[in-house]
Scaffold this active site. Structure first.
Site, PDB file in Angstrom:
ATOM      1  CG  HIS A 141     -11.061 -29.433  32.764  1.00 54.10           C
ATOM      2  ND1 HIS A 141     -11.495 -29.159  31.479  1.00 54.10           N
ATOM      3  CD2 HIS A 141     -10.748 -30.752  32.752  1.00 54.10           C
ATOM      4  CE1 HIS A 141     -11.444 -30.255  30.747  1.00 54.10           C
ATOM      5  NE2 HIS A 141     -10.978 -31.247  31.492  1.00 54.10           N
ATOM      6  NE  ARG A 147      -9.664 -36.814  41.899  1.00 50.97           N
ATOM      7  CZ  ARG A 147      -9.592 -36.312  40.675  1.00 50.97           C
ATOM      8  NH1 ARG A 147      -8.442 -36.197  40.066  1.00 50.97           N
ATOM      9  NH2 ARG A 147     -10.690 -35.919  40.053  1.00 50.97           N
TER      10      ARG A 147
END
Ligand SMILES: C=C1C[C@]23C[C@H]1CC[C@H]2[C@@]12CCC[C@@](C)(C(=O)O1)[C@H]2[C@@H]3C(=O)O
Ligand SMILES: O=C(O)CCC(=O)C(=O)O
Ligand SMILES: [Fe+2]
Length: 331
Positions: free
Chosen positions: A268, A278
């Site tokens: 990932h 973020r």
């Protein structure tokens, strides 16, 4: 090396410029990642299915109070909003896992990442004291929230470990080091705060480079949904969108090993965007450093020979090359 002062940048410096084709990907099939209600009697079979297929689940009804999660987010923003020179005072020293800095994966890649991190295990006081030397209230708050969240995560990871083992047809008794010694199991844990500042050209920058986690399992909270992606052979990069109140749980390399390859340790990465700063917070549930872990005995028979030689977490981390796409035998 100190992370850049991202706020001051209006273009991507060459050091941080990734190929657009490497970053942007348009998968043609997107199947949503299953949401597992931990109170649902079918949770175990859903977990099994999803850990075999994706190595990722979203969990709801996980029992972690949302106000603690909100506090965690606020304190994480407090930290990363500090001036670069202040954050640099808490820089991780060489050979240490803890403090502020670049991600451990960073040196394996030719280009740098659009991110910064802060790692702790238990109290973050040692490094946090360097960030807020003259703000005792802020320092106390930060440490209290981080410790409280880790307490919740430890409870939750015990519960998840039990469910994951049950989904493999096993119990906690089947993991040798899990047997409570002096009232506690011997697992370790680490908390990683990740910051992905707003990026002027997100298609040409990488938030967190592709990797698998060296944990048993990882529990992730993301401040805004969108950014985390998992890679599926034949499909490409698939976004993992969390639903409000959910946490993302992914299988780590050690659950992949313990399950003799049955559960996927997903490859990932995190991408960045040009509108929001973020943050994400990853709790790594990790085996004891010095205990050899291999495929669990009950999963091994003539038809299922062991795929991995037992290895300790310390040995594994030392040998791990983040350029190996699949969790492999380190040696
Ligand atoms: C307990 C862990 C897990 C580590 C190493 C050590 C401390 C920090 C972790 C991370 C956190 C961010 C992603 C990762 C890939 C990284 O760069 O540093 C992780 C790595 C791993 O999962 O291998
Ligand atoms: O920020 C994210 O979504 C991913 C973080 C991650 O993969 C990690 O901390 O290991
Ligand atoms: Fe990760």
């Amino acid at each position: 090396m100190v992370p850049l002062d991202f706020k001051s940048l209006h273009t991507i410096p060459d050091s941080h410029e990734w190929n657009k084709s490497t970053v942007v990907d348009d998968p043609n099939t997107i199947e949503p990642i299953p949401v597992v209600d931990l109170n649902d009697p079918n949770a175990v079979s859903l977990i099994r299915h999803s850990c075999e297929k994706w190595g990722v689940i979203l969990i709801i009804n996980h029992g972690v109070p949302m106000d603690i999660v909100k506090e965690l987010e606020l304190q994480t923003y407090e930290l990363f909003s500090l001036p670069s020179e202040t954050k640099a005072r808490a820089l991780r020293s060489e050979g240490s896992l803890f403090g502020y800095g670049l991600h451990r994966v960073a040196p394996f890649f030719p280009k740098l990442l659009w991110s910064e991190g802060f790692t702790m295990s238990g109290s973050p006081m040692e490094h946090a004291a360097k960030l807020w030397p003259h703000q005792p209230d802020q320092l106390t708050n930060f440490c209290a929230v981080m410790e409280e969240y880790q307490k919740e995560m430890k409870k939750l990871s015990g519960k998840l470990m039990e469910l994951m083992l049950e989904s493999l047809g096993l119990t906690l008794e089947d993991v040798e080091w899990f047997k409570p010694k002096n009232g506690t199991d011997r697992a370790q844990s680490m908390l990683q705060l990740n910051s992905y500042p707003t990026c002027p050209d997100p298609d040409r920058a990488m938030g967190l480079a592709p990797h698998t986690d060296s944990s048993i399992l990882t529990i992730l909270h993301q401040s805004i949904s969108g950014g985390l992606q998992i890679h599926e052979d034949g499909i490409g990069w698939i976004p993992v969108h969390s639903v409000p109140g959910s946490l993302v749980v992914n299988v780590g390399d050690f659950l992949h090993i313990l399950s003799n390859g049955q559960y996927k340790s997903p490859y990932h990465r995190a991408i960045v965007n040009n509108t929001h700063h973020r943050i994400s917070v990853a709790f790594f549930y990790v085996p004891p450093s010095d205990v050899k872990n291999g495929p669990l005995k009950k999963l091994i028979d003539d038809d299922h020979p062991p795929l991995y030689t037992p290895v300790t977490w310390a040995e594994y981390l030392q040998k791990k090359s983040y350029l190996d796409v699949k969790p492999k035998q380190a040696y």
